[in-house]
Design a protein around this motif. Sequence first.
Motif, PDB file in Angstrom:
ATOM      1  N   UNK A 163       5.491 -10.220   2.450  1.00 45.39           N
ATOM      2  CA  UNK A 163       4.785  -9.100   2.837  1.00 45.39           C
ATOM      3  C   UNK A 163       5.382  -8.427   4.113  1.00 45.39           C
TER       4      UNK A 163
ATOM      5  N   UNK B 216       5.961  -4.541   4.262  1.00 40.83           N
ATOM      6  CA  UNK B 216       5.155  -3.586   5.372  1.00 40.83           C
ATOM      7  C   UNK B 216       6.383  -2.373   5.958  1.00 40.83           C
TER       8      UNK B 216
ATOM      9  N   UNK C  78      -7.573  -6.827  -1.934  1.00 46.31           N
ATOM     10  CA  UNK C  78      -7.337  -7.263  -0.470  1.00 46.31           C
ATOM     11  C   UNK C  78      -6.150  -6.369   0.228  1.00 46.31           C
ATOM     12  N   UNK C  79      -6.343  -6.082   1.310  1.00 44.51           N
ATOM     13  CA  UNK C  79      -5.348  -5.108   1.862  1.00 44.51           C
ATOM     14  C   UNK C  79      -4.191  -6.107   2.274  1.00 44.51           C
ATOM     15  N   UNK C  80      -2.969  -5.605   1.668  1.00 41.02           N
ATOM     16  CA  UNK C  80      -1.881  -6.579   1.819  1.00 41.02           C
ATOM     17  C   UNK C  80      -0.885  -5.651   2.969  1.00 41.02           C
ATOM     18  N   UNK C  81      -0.937  -4.672   3.245  1.00 40.50           N
ATOM     19  CA  UNK C  81       0.178  -4.027   4.020  1.00 40.50           C
ATOM     20  C   UNK C  81      -0.509  -2.591   4.235  1.00 40.50           C
ATOM     21  N   UNK C  82      -0.409  -2.052   5.313  1.00 38.61           N
ATOM     22  CA  UNK C  82      -1.270  -0.695   5.701  1.00 38.61           C
ATOM     23  C   UNK C  82      -0.594  -0.116   7.065  1.00 38.61           C
TER      24      UNK C  82
END
Lengths: 256, 434
Positions: free
Chosen positions: A76, A80, A103-107
Amino acid sequence: MTRSRRHGREALLVRKLFRKTRFGFFALFAAVVLSISILSITSVSRELRDEYIINSESIAKNIADSSVDILLNRNLATLQSLIDQFVQIQSIRYIYITSDTGEFLAHTFIPGIPEEILASDHTATEPVDRSLPGLGDFIEVGSPILSGVAGTVHVGMDLELLGLKTQRAVGQQIYLLCIILVTGVLASIWLVNLASRPLAALLEFVVRLARERDEDRVAHDDLLVRDDEIGDMARLMQHVADGRAREGGVRTGKGR
Amino acid sequence: MRSGMASLLALPWAKSLSAAAAPATAPHLNLSRGARGLPQDDEIVLGVSAAFSGPSRGLGTELYRGAMAYFNQVNENGGVNGRRIVMKLLDDGYQPDPCVANTIELIQDESVFLLFNYVGTPTVTRALPVLKKFRDQQVYLFFPFTGAEPQREPPYGEFAFNLRASYRQETAGLVDNFVALGRRRVAVFYQNDAYGRSGWAGVREALARHGETIAGEATYMRGTQFGASMRGQVEILQARAPDAVICIGAYQACAAFARDAEDLGLHIPVANVSFVGSENLLALMREGRADADSHTRFLVNSQVVPSYEDTSLPAVREYHELMERYNPPLPSSEDVDRIAEGEPYEPFAQSFVSLEGFVNAKLITEIIRRMGDDPQRSGIEDAVFAVRNYDLGVGERVRFGPDRRQGLQQVYYTVPEGDRFVPLDDWEARFGLP
């Protein structure tokens, strides 16, 4: 009334004839500018928006294609790092990647993921307009990763920037049209003046013909030598006046 | 020790800073004349790209100072197999793009023997593909100051060697201890980049083993200063009612968060991982506060080296002795005047970061020593893999192998006591639920 004042008054009378023409020119140009501006605003806005969506879709797809191995390797940090590079593109305001379970894995949100995003359909890929409090207005598009089984990439493009781009593009066009409008109006005034000047002189000539006695008569060579319709009319008037003068002379002779 | 950034590079990243380990009488030898190329007859050059300027400059500086303390002693005693160890320093300001440019410069232009003591995850993550690109030159990155996974896993793990424990291990330890106390709702405050995500992933994974998920999360932008308000982040987390917060950030932002959390009534344990730079964080939080002790009472930091207070360990004793003897000054550059203003930095007599730099230097020296009189890059990997049970003096033996590219595994936990972080002996007493 002096001679020059009479001349000015007659010229004014002639120009009145062209007032409507000048107004007509102005109205026509204004209508053209207005209609082209409206057309321009709508078409530029639509085209830029379409271009925005196409760009963001291709970016989302690019990230989605690049993310497959990274996601499968559970890396991850690299994921990112990948989206951090894309978000440096000026028009992209946010990117987030959700897993197949949402599910939010990267933002890229700071200080946190907006509630509206948290509540949205994480599998949606169609362009959607979003208004995020404190952040602004965006077009968001999505792209599935591995047909969606590995997740979805979402890219938010800045609508404010799109508006600015539209304003700039339309502004340039309107600026050009305004220059054309002003130039056209000035040119039409000049042309009308050009056309009205001999008519005014002709009018003055006719008035004098009607008023002047033979001994007061002055030469109007500049009108009589013209080879256009004004010259023709002047010569015709002169001819009529001369005829009337001759008739008057004969009548006077007979009376004696 | 009072010293300004006058001697520290803070020029644009492309501008190199030449400094080297050298005899104590001339600790800052400019390497521009002889640092190029593979090992010279009289020196081995280690390439360093780190944060020597910007909000995280304390990390690069302290790591450098710790390494310098050891290299100074090595060089004073004749170097390694007759060669002095010198460092070619480039500043990346803890920014990825400059780090990539620096790495290319170190490999292509400076032809350094190996890369050493890089600082940060976002920087290292981006530099790793450069190593893959130049894989035919067998350039390895040693002991980066980051616990992230990219340099520990495929596809880039084969180009790096790590000494410290990973963020995964640090965060797992923190989560396990919090959960053991009944603090199961763990939130994360993190730097929104590769580093923060790496720690976030560690917390998520550790919580999943306990059947939990992250209770809440808030982010900040890399480079945020202590003066920034973290009210927004604190309020986001407060709304999730967490039992503890784990911070994955640098000292300026994490100190700002801990300050605002305390001020806004978020009275729960606030943990930081080793990268934060504990002494820098504590100094910021205590500065000018009469209530400094109560203000920092909820802090707990994980470390990847033992406490520098633990002088029962040989490496720590040696560290104390050499730091005192050489008191390594800040990195210098010829352009010192251009960076002197606005960036004062006062180094610490001892710190966890400089201790890590010290043990990194100690181990790299040992590896180079094992490569014999004619060290070549092609022999680096074998020399590292030969380190199988080496006593570095930190209480844990170092072991490397083809499937083990991380030398140490131990994680330590510390809490503030006055102006220092000391080992945490009793979690229950300090952070147990009322």
